[in-house]
Design an enzyme around this catalytic site. Structure first.
Site, PDB file in Angstrom:
ATOM      1  N   CYS A 102      -5.016   7.898  10.104  1.00 15.12           N
ATOM      2  CA  CYS A 102      -5.099   7.338  11.457  1.00 15.12           C
ATOM      3  C   CYS A 102      -4.693   8.364  12.508  1.00 15.12           C
ATOM      4  CB  CYS A 102      -4.183   6.114  11.577  1.00 15.12           C
ATOM      5  SG  CYS A 102      -4.763   4.681  10.657  1.00 15.12           S
TER       6      CYS A 102
ATOM      7  N   LYS B 184       0.834  -1.208   0.000  1.00 20.13           N
ATOM      8  CA  LYS B 184       0.000   0.000   0.000  1.00 20.13           C
ATOM      9  C   LYS B 184       0.864   1.252   0.000  1.00 20.13           C
ATOM     10  CE  LYS B 184      -1.411   2.178   3.614  1.00 20.13           C
ATOM     11  NZ  LYS B 184      -2.054   3.034   4.636  1.00 20.13           N
ATOM     12  N   ASN B 185       1.867   1.277   0.872  1.00 20.18           N
ATOM     13  CA  ASN B 185       2.672   2.486   1.033  1.00 20.18           C
ATOM     14  C   ASN B 185       3.614   2.743  -0.136  1.00 20.18           C
ATOM     15  OD1 ASN B 185       1.465   3.099   3.467  1.00 20.18           O
ATOM     16  ND2 ASN B 185       3.012   2.054   4.697  1.00 20.18           N
TER      17      ASN B 185
ATOM     18  N   ASP C 171       5.099   0.754  12.198  1.00 21.69           N
ATOM     19  CA  ASP C 171       3.903   0.078  11.693  1.00 21.69           C
ATOM     20  C   ASP C 171       3.815  -1.384  12.130  1.00 21.69           C
ATOM     21  OD1 ASP C 171       2.791   2.256  10.494  1.00 21.69           O
ATOM     22  OD2 ASP C 171       3.319   1.706   8.438  1.00 21.69           O
TER      23      ASP C 171
ATOM     24  N   ARG D 103      -8.258  -0.241   5.103  1.00 20.94           N
ATOM     25  CA  ARG D 103      -7.385   0.745   4.463  1.00 20.94           C
ATOM     26  C   ARG D 103      -6.029   0.140   4.112  1.00 20.94           C
ATOM     27  NH1 ARG D 103      -5.740   4.663   7.935  1.00 20.94           N
ATOM     28  NH2 ARG D 103      -4.698   5.535   6.117  1.00 20.94           N
TER      29      ARG D 103
ATOM     30  N   ARG E 200       1.155  14.667  12.984  1.00 25.74           N
ATOM     31  CA  ARG E 200       1.980  14.383  11.817  1.00 25.74           C
ATOM     32  C   ARG E 200       1.969  15.602  10.903  1.00 25.74           C
ATOM     33  NH1 ARG E 200       0.349   8.549   9.563  1.00 25.74           N
ATOM     34  NH2 ARG E 200      -1.784   9.212   9.961  1.00 25.74           N
TER      35      ARG E 200
ATOM     36  N   ARG F  65      -4.027  10.164   4.518  1.00 24.67           N
ATOM     37  CA  ARG F  65      -2.924  11.121   4.573  1.00 24.67           C
ATOM     38  C   ARG F  65      -2.121  11.158   3.269  1.00 24.67           C
ATOM     39  NH1 ARG F  65      -0.157  14.038   8.076  1.00 24.67           N
ATOM     40  NH2 ARG F  65       2.094  14.271   7.813  1.00 24.67           N
TER      41      ARG F  65
END
Length: 419
Positions: free
Chosen positions: A116, A22-23, A307, A399, A121, A92
């Protein structure tokens, strides 16, 4: 509202295939907006965040269609520069449209991001970076508005209070591809997801040196072309399934998992007493009945990832003895502790430290997920808890994990999604 029901006591065995990251997918999706022809992205996970980013690309004028795990993006109509609040509030990573819009259109208007609630952040480094490239930035009515008639290469230092910023690195790299001259980014994020973004941009024709290091050198203004690119596997999903195998004392092969990207997680699991072996297909994890407590310090990559903090804590909650988990990145990332304690865990928070006293047996309970990784950790705890664990607010889970309940069920877990 949907929930996840888990009944503990099953030993996980078998093979699970790790989905695309995902990232890594989200930055790469914005990168292909810079191509002068369509792109095809492969190994794209089916996640709510990916759907949201697809909607962002469509809102910006591009044509983006996800079919199975292949995303086709045609940037020909990319002529809009606003990413609205309705989309950005849930994710985000929508802030990545800032760098892409500046690079292609010279203007960007992006709602301040959501996601989240794991701590403050700020996006200061994102804004500082694009300002040094020549953009004029204002923040009004909840939106970042950046304008640059011309972007120029610059020397940019990106280290922040929590270490190198992945997001700021992404935005500056994207904008710098369109800047005149050379941009040097010091203290750039070295996370695999940034490396994947840079690999994609290089495949599109960008001139970037130092990939995988904290110093990136970008020679801008070269026209970029479309690309056929496959996204890397998701290291956090892989880490989560590694802990699932360990906590149930199981034996699981993680196909496509990349051991190189999971060095700190593998090292800590071995220290606890888990057998982790790299194979030609991925990573095999074999649990045992003889685990030892371990202290975990959360650090920027290549350190132990934030994470994976909640997931490793779920495992340590079942390990005899005392362990200490120290979170150095996000100040609110212990919210799962209160829910784990409802399941019989013995965890005490002292500022940035969590003291975990292992217990013989966790017990099922109704629990509430506070964020994406916390929801996964509560499921992991439920895999070994006596009775039923009912995880609520699983929209967080969707997500970042693709069909996690189906994958765990295929390994033998007693888990289902219910309305």
């Amino acid at each position: 509202m949907q929930k996840i029901s888990v009944r503990g006591g099953k030993v996980l065995k078998g093979t699970v295939e790790i989905s695309g990251s995902k990232n890594a997918t989200l930055p790469v999706m914005t990168a292909v907006l810079l191509g002068e022809s369509p792109s095809i992205l492969r190994n794209v996970p089916h996640l709510n965040d990916v759907k949201t980013m697809t909607d962002v690309l469509t809102k910006l004028g591009a044509n983006a269609v996800l079919d199975d795990h292949t995303l086709k993006v045609d940037p020909a109509g990319f002529n809009q520069f606003e990413a609205p609040y309705e989309l950005v509030k849930t994710m985000r990573a929508s802030i990545y449209s800032l760098g892409a819009c500046l690079a292609r259109l010279g203007e960007a208007k992006v709602s301040l991001p959501g996601g989240c609630a794991i701590g403050a952040r700020p996006i200061d480094l994102h804004l500082k970076g694009v300002e040094q490239l020549g953009a004029k930035v204002t923040i009004q009515h909840g939106y970042v508005h950046a304008v640059a008639s011309k972007l120029k290469g610059a020397n940019i230092y990106l280290a922040g209070p929590h270490g190198p910023s992945l997001g700021a690195t992404v935005n500056v790299v994207l904008a710098a591809t369109a800047a005149e001259g050379t941009t040097v980014i010091d203290a750039a994020s070295t996370e695999p997801e940034v490396e994947d973004l840079v690999n994609c941009l290089i495949a599109m024709g960008a001139q970037i040196e130092g990939n995988g290091t904290s110093k990136l050198v970008i020679h801008g203004k070269k026209p970029l072309k479309g690309v056929d690119y496959s996204v890397i596997p998701d290291r956090v999903e892989a880490g989560t399934f590694m802990v699932a195998a360990a906590i149930t004392r199981g034996n699981v092969l993680l196909k496509k998992a990349n051991a190189h990207q999971l060095g700190a997680v593998i090292e800590k699991l071995r220290q606890i007493g888990v057998t982790v072996d790299e194979t030609s297909e991925g990573i095999r994890v074999v649990g045992s009945g003889e685990y030892k407590p371990a202290d975990v310090m959360i650090l920027p990559y290549p350190g132990f990832p934030t994470d994976m903090q909640a997931q490793i804590m779920a495992l340590l909650a079942t390990v005899p003895g005392n362990s200490i988990v120290t979170e150095t990145i996000w100040e609110n990332r212990f919210m799962h502790v209160f829910e784990m304690n409802r399941m019989g865990a013995d965890i005490t928070i002292d500022r940035s430290h969590a003291v975990v006293k292992g217990v013989k047996q966790l017990t099922g309970a109704p629990v509430m997920a506070s964020d994406l990784r916390a929801s996964a950790a509560l499921i992991l705890a439920g895999l070994v808890a006596d009775g039923e664990t009912l995880v609520q607010r699983i929209y967080h889970l969707d997500r970042g994990y693709e069909k996690i309940e189906e994958k765990l069920s295929a390994l033998g877990a007693d888990i289902k999604r219910i309305s």
